[in-house]
Design a protein around this motif. Structure first.
Motif, short mmCIF file in Angstrom:
data_model
loop_
_atom_site.label_atom_id
_atom_site.label_comp_id
_atom_site.label_asym_id
_atom_site.label_seq_id
_atom_site.Cartn_x
_atom_site.Cartn_y
_atom_site.Cartn_z
N ARG A 1 -1.24 3.85 6.95
CA ARG A 1 -2.04 5.06 7.12
C ARG A 1 -1.32 6.20 6.45
NH1 ARG A 1 -3.39 5.58 13.33
NH2 ARG A 1 -1.20 6.09 13.27
N ARG A 2 -2.01 6.84 5.55
CA ARG A 2 -1.43 8.00 4.88
C ARG A 2 -1.34 9.15 5.86
NH1 ARG A 2 -4.48 5.07 1.78
NH2 ARG A 2 -3.83 4.57 -0.32
N THR B 1 11.16 4.71 -4.51
CA THR B 1 10.12 4.12 -3.68
C THR B 1 10.51 2.73 -3.21
OG1 THR B 1 8.45 5.40 -4.87
CG2 THR B 1 7.68 3.53 -3.58
N GLU C 1 0.83 -1.21 0.00
CA GLU C 1 0.00 0.00 0.00
C GLU C 1 0.87 1.26 0.00
OE1 GLU C 1 -2.91 -0.08 3.13
OE2 GLU C 1 -3.45 -2.14 2.68
N ARG C 2 1.96 1.24 0.77
CA ARG C 2 2.87 2.39 0.79
C ARG C 2 3.50 2.59 -0.58
NH1 ARG C 2 5.86 5.69 3.72
NH2 ARG C 2 5.26 5.05 5.77
N TYR C 3 3.88 1.50 -1.24
CA TYR C 3 4.47 1.59 -2.57
C TYR C 3 3.48 2.22 -3.55
CZ TYR C 3 6.30 0.17 -7.10
OH TYR C 3 6.75 0.17 -8.39
N GLU C 4 2.24 1.75 -3.53
CA GLU C 4 1.21 2.29 -4.43
C GLU C 4 0.94 3.76 -4.13
OE1 GLU C 4 -1.93 -0.47 -3.74
OE2 GLU C 4 -1.04 -1.99 -5.06
N TYR C 5 0.93 4.12 -2.85
CA TYR C 5 0.69 5.50 -2.46
C TYR C 5 1.81 6.41 -2.95
CZ TYR C 5 0.27 9.56 0.62
OH TYR C 5 0.17 10.83 1.14
N MET C 6 3.06 5.98 -2.73
CA MET C 6 4.20 6.79 -3.16
C MET C 6 4.30 6.87 -4.67
SD MET C 6 5.37 8.02 -0.42
CE MET C 6 6.91 8.73 -0.94
N SER C 7 3.99 5.78 -5.36
CA SER C 7 4.02 5.78 -6.83
C SER C 7 2.97 6.75 -7.39
CB SER C 7 3.77 4.38 -7.38
OG SER C 7 4.83 3.54 -7.03
N GLY C 8 1.86 6.86 -6.71
CA GLY C 8 0.80 7.78 -7.13
C GLY C 8 1.15 9.23 -6.90
N ARG C 9 2.17 9.49 -6.10
CA ARG C 9 2.59 10.86 -5.79
C ARG C 9 3.76 11.31 -6.65
NH1 ARG C 9 2.26 12.42 0.35
NH2 ARG C 9 2.71 14.34 -0.73
#
Length: 86
Positions: free
Chosen positions: A66-67, A38, A23-31
């Motif tokens: 958690r973001r 990442t 989830e952290r990887y997907e969140y950072m990739s989206g940013r």
């Protein structure tokens, strides 16, 4: 060791059971953070997690990613509540 952690991180983010690290990887990739940066961050977290588990001789607890809200007061309050519960 670094290469092994990076390979483990790639395996984790590509797995269906990647959990919070995925989830952290997907969140950072989206940013708009590069995938290489990442994945190095994921590898570092994975290494820290393994070290902590071995050092404390504890079991792994699955937690959700958690973001960050950016509000330190809210995060501080949540951390204090968790400490009082445990």
């Amino acid at each position: 060791m670094r290469g092994l952690l990076v390979q483990a991180a790639w395996s984790t983010v590509r797995s269906s059971n990647g959990g919070a690290l995925k989830e952290r990887y997907e969140y950072m990739s989206g940013r708009n953070v590069s995938k290489k940066k990442t994945i190095i961050g994921i590898a570092r977290r994975l290494g820290e997690l393994m070290y902590t588990i071995l050092k404390n001789e504890s079991e792994y607890e699955v937690r959700k990613f958690r973001r960050g809200t950016g509000d330190v007061k809210i995060l501080k309050g949540e951390a204090i509540k968790e400490m009082k519960i445990a």
